[in-house]
Motif scaffolding. Structure first.
Motif, PDB file in Angstrom:
ATOM      1  N   PHE A 209      -2.412   2.142   1.379  1.00 13.02           N
ATOM      2  CA  PHE A 209      -3.742   2.708   2.159  1.00 13.02           C
ATOM      3  C   PHE A 209      -4.975   2.903   1.048  1.00 13.02           C
ATOM      4  N   LEU A 210      -4.535   3.396  -0.197  1.00 14.72           N
ATOM      5  CA  LEU A 210      -5.723   4.002  -0.978  1.00 14.72           C
ATOM      6  C   LEU A 210      -6.114   2.963  -2.075  1.00 14.72           C
ATOM      7  N   GLN A 211      -5.265   1.690  -2.404  1.00 10.86           N
ATOM      8  CA  GLN A 211      -5.731   1.036  -3.676  1.00 10.86           C
ATOM      9  C   GLN A 211      -6.638  -0.253  -2.812  1.00 10.86           C
ATOM     10  N   GLU A 212      -7.436  -0.534  -3.856  1.00 14.75           N
ATOM     11  CA  GLU A 212      -8.576  -1.594  -3.172  1.00 14.75           C
ATOM     12  C   GLU A 212      -8.031  -3.008  -3.794  1.00 14.75           C
ATOM     13  N   PHE A 213      -7.980  -3.912  -2.850  1.00 11.15           N
ATOM     14  CA  PHE A 213      -7.652  -5.266  -3.044  1.00 11.15           C
ATOM     15  C   PHE A 213      -8.710  -6.237  -2.808  1.00 11.15           C
ATOM     16  N   ARG A 214      -8.634  -7.129  -3.368  1.00  7.94           N
ATOM     17  CA  ARG A 214      -9.588  -8.487  -2.820  1.00  7.94           C
ATOM     18  C   ARG A 214      -9.438  -8.817  -1.323  1.00  7.94           C
ATOM     19  N   LYS A 215     -10.046  -8.610  -0.546  1.00 11.25           N
ATOM     20  CA  LYS A 215     -10.207  -8.956   0.863  1.00 11.25           C
ATOM     21  C   LYS A 215      -8.802  -8.060   1.621  1.00 11.25           C
ATOM     22  N   ASN A 216      -8.565  -6.938   0.933  1.00 11.86           N
ATOM     23  CA  ASN A 216      -7.628  -6.078   1.413  1.00 11.86           C
ATOM     24  C   ASN A 216      -6.062  -6.707   1.349  1.00 11.86           C
ATOM     25  N   SER A 217      -6.020  -7.879   0.617  1.00 11.99           N
ATOM     26  CA  SER A 217      -4.787  -8.433   0.519  1.00 11.99           C
ATOM     27  C   SER A 217      -3.748  -7.449  -0.282  1.00 11.99           C
ATOM     28  N   LEU A 218      -2.675  -7.200   0.530  1.00  6.50           N
ATOM     29  CA  LEU A 218      -1.679  -6.254   0.054  1.00  6.50           C
ATOM     30  C   LEU A 218      -0.627  -7.234  -0.874  1.00  6.50           C
ATOM     31  N   GLN A 219      -0.832  -8.662  -0.883  1.00  5.49           N
ATOM     32  CA  GLN A 219      -0.239  -9.280  -1.730  1.00  5.49           C
ATOM     33  C   GLN A 219      -0.633  -9.099  -3.277  1.00  5.49           C
ATOM     34  N   GLU A 220      -1.942  -8.687  -3.423  1.00  5.61           N
ATOM     35  CA  GLU A 220      -2.313  -8.368  -4.842  1.00  5.61           C
ATOM     36  C   GLU A 220      -1.533  -7.156  -5.322  1.00  5.61           C
ATOM     37  N   GLN A 221      -1.038  -6.329  -4.521  1.00 10.10           N
ATOM     38  CA  GLN A 221      -0.135  -5.306  -5.090  1.00 10.10           C
ATOM     39  C   GLN A 221       1.142  -5.954  -5.710  1.00 10.10           C
ATOM     40  N   ASN A 222       1.664  -6.806  -4.856  1.00 10.51           N
ATOM     41  CA  ASN A 222       2.833  -7.629  -5.204  1.00 10.51           C
ATOM     42  C   ASN A 222       2.595  -8.212  -6.541  1.00 10.51           C
TER      43      ASN A 222
END
Length: 402
Positions: A209-222
């Motif tokens: 919820f709090l991290q900022e990713f390109r286009k909100n893609s949670l795959q960026e976290q992976n």
């Protein structure tokens, strides 16, 4: 004036819904991990876990929005009204409450996919008449209708192969839906002067919820997590740094792995799984080398933050000091070895006594190289400060011999 401690409804909205945010974030994070591990959209158990985690996580988010956005008068009636698992209906209820959460066509289609899964397929295999591979059919249909990128189909099964583009697509859909609901929860909570939006630092919910990713893609976290893990592996293999933990690992005799399999094993480990092939290889090596429970204990402390390797190094220094003060080690050898042992300790773990001892050793070696033997002086200096060293590190040893 009521507050979150005296008003049962505000207490419910603040504390219980705050916990629900953490739970929802954990399910969504776990769902993204399941996505990362899928190679082919064909194995029912893998797709079930993907959809189940995401369905539960997003449903709980929706219900938190409903709790915060509605005026709760009759708690029993309100609680009964939440007994729904239809994501599309829950979203429509949010819209009827005047909450303007706009979902794209593919996001609405994903909510519909989750609704169908949770309603029809979650326990579908317990019914004789249900279709086999229902999750595969639903996911494949969604991908073909909503995904505009490139993907391959397996020649034998016709199943869609997962790739980085597909992972990013799902990451954007899931991340965007999750972020929209969470931001509304944040807004509604602040309006009511409650703290439902707060999530624990370092938690899975915080990552969602709090991290900022390109286009909100949670795959960026992976991706970020995999890169971080790979960087750590490279560091451990290449580092020239010294500390007790690195020394501990370097002192362990490695197993005889097949080097050709190393990258395959790492791929699975970094994706979040330990392959059975790797486990079986380790078991075989343990049998071949007659490794006992002692080897398991030796491995177990690695990655255990409760184990303080620095203190083990202090014990090594203490053992060397005792040998020196008992005249079991001559001064020149002691000074060199002691400085080497101290070099494995982090600066913030030492104290002024340990630093003073290092200075004394360096001064001795410098004079020794200039042809001046100050062995007796060094011994006297260490005898003078050794008790203080033991007291600082809570070392209770036998007295040294004169």
């Amino acid at each position: 004036m009521t507050d979150i401690f005296t008003d049962p409804v505000l207490h419910y909205k603040n504390f219980k819904m705050g916990t629900e945010i953490e739970i929802a974030g954990t399910f969504i994070y776990n769902g993204m991990k399941e996505l990362e591990q899928i190679d082919l959209f064909d194995i029912e158990s893998e797709m079930f876990m993907l959809l189940y985690n995401l369905a539960v996580g997003i449903e709980r988010l929706q219900k938190v929005v409903i709790v915060l956005s509605e005026n709760i008068e009759d708690i029993t009636i309100f609680e009964d009204s939440l007994k729904s698992h239809n994501h599309q209906n829950l979203h429509n209820r949010i819209l009827r409450n005047g909450i303007a959460i706009r979902l794209s066509t593919r996001e609405n289609a994903f909510l519909q996919l989750l609704s169908i899964f949770y309603d029809k397929h979650r326990y579908g295999r317990f019914h004789v008449s249900t279709e086999l591979k229902a999750e595969k059919l639903e996911l494949s249909s969604y991908i073909r209708q909503s995904f505009k990128g490139n993907y391959e189909e397996d020649f034998f099964s016709g199943s869609i192969r997962n790739n980085e583009e597909l992972k990013d697509f799902f990451g954007r859909v899931i991340g965007s839906i999750s972020k929209k609901y969470y931001l509304e929860i944040d807004r509604l909570a602040r309006m009511q002067s409650i703290y439902t939006y707060e999530v624990r630092y370092g938690s899975k919910a915080e990552k969602v919820f709090l991290q900022e990713f390109r286009k909100n893609s949670l795959q960026e976290q992976n991706i970020n997590e995999k890169i971080a893990a790979k960087e750590l592996i490279v560091y451990l293999m290449k580092t020239k740094d010294k500390n007790p933990f690195i020394r501990y690992i370097n002192d362990i005799e490695p197993l005889d792995f097949d080097i050709a399999m190393a990258n395959d094993y790492l791929e699975q480990v970094i994706a979040g799984t330990i392959s059975q092939d790797l486990v079986s290889t380790v078991e075989y090596e343990y049998l071949e080398n007659d490794y006992s429970v002692e080897r398991v204990r030796q491995m177990d402390v690695i990655g255990n933050s409760n184990v303080h390797f620095d203190f083990a190094q202090i014990y090594r220094c203490n053992g060397l000091l005792k040998s020196f003060l008992k005249n079991e080690v001559e001064c020149y050898t002691f000074a060199n070895v002691f400085l080497e042992e101290v070099s494995y300790l982090d600066d913030d773990y030492g104290n002024s006594i340990l630093k003073e001892m290092s200075v004394l050793c360096r001064n001795f070696l410098k004079q020794y190289e200039n042809g001046v033997d100050t062995s007796k002086q060094l011994k006297a200096q260490f005898l003078e400060i050794y008790e203080e060293f033991k007291e600082f590190y809570f070392l209770h040893d036998i007295q040294h011999e004169e």
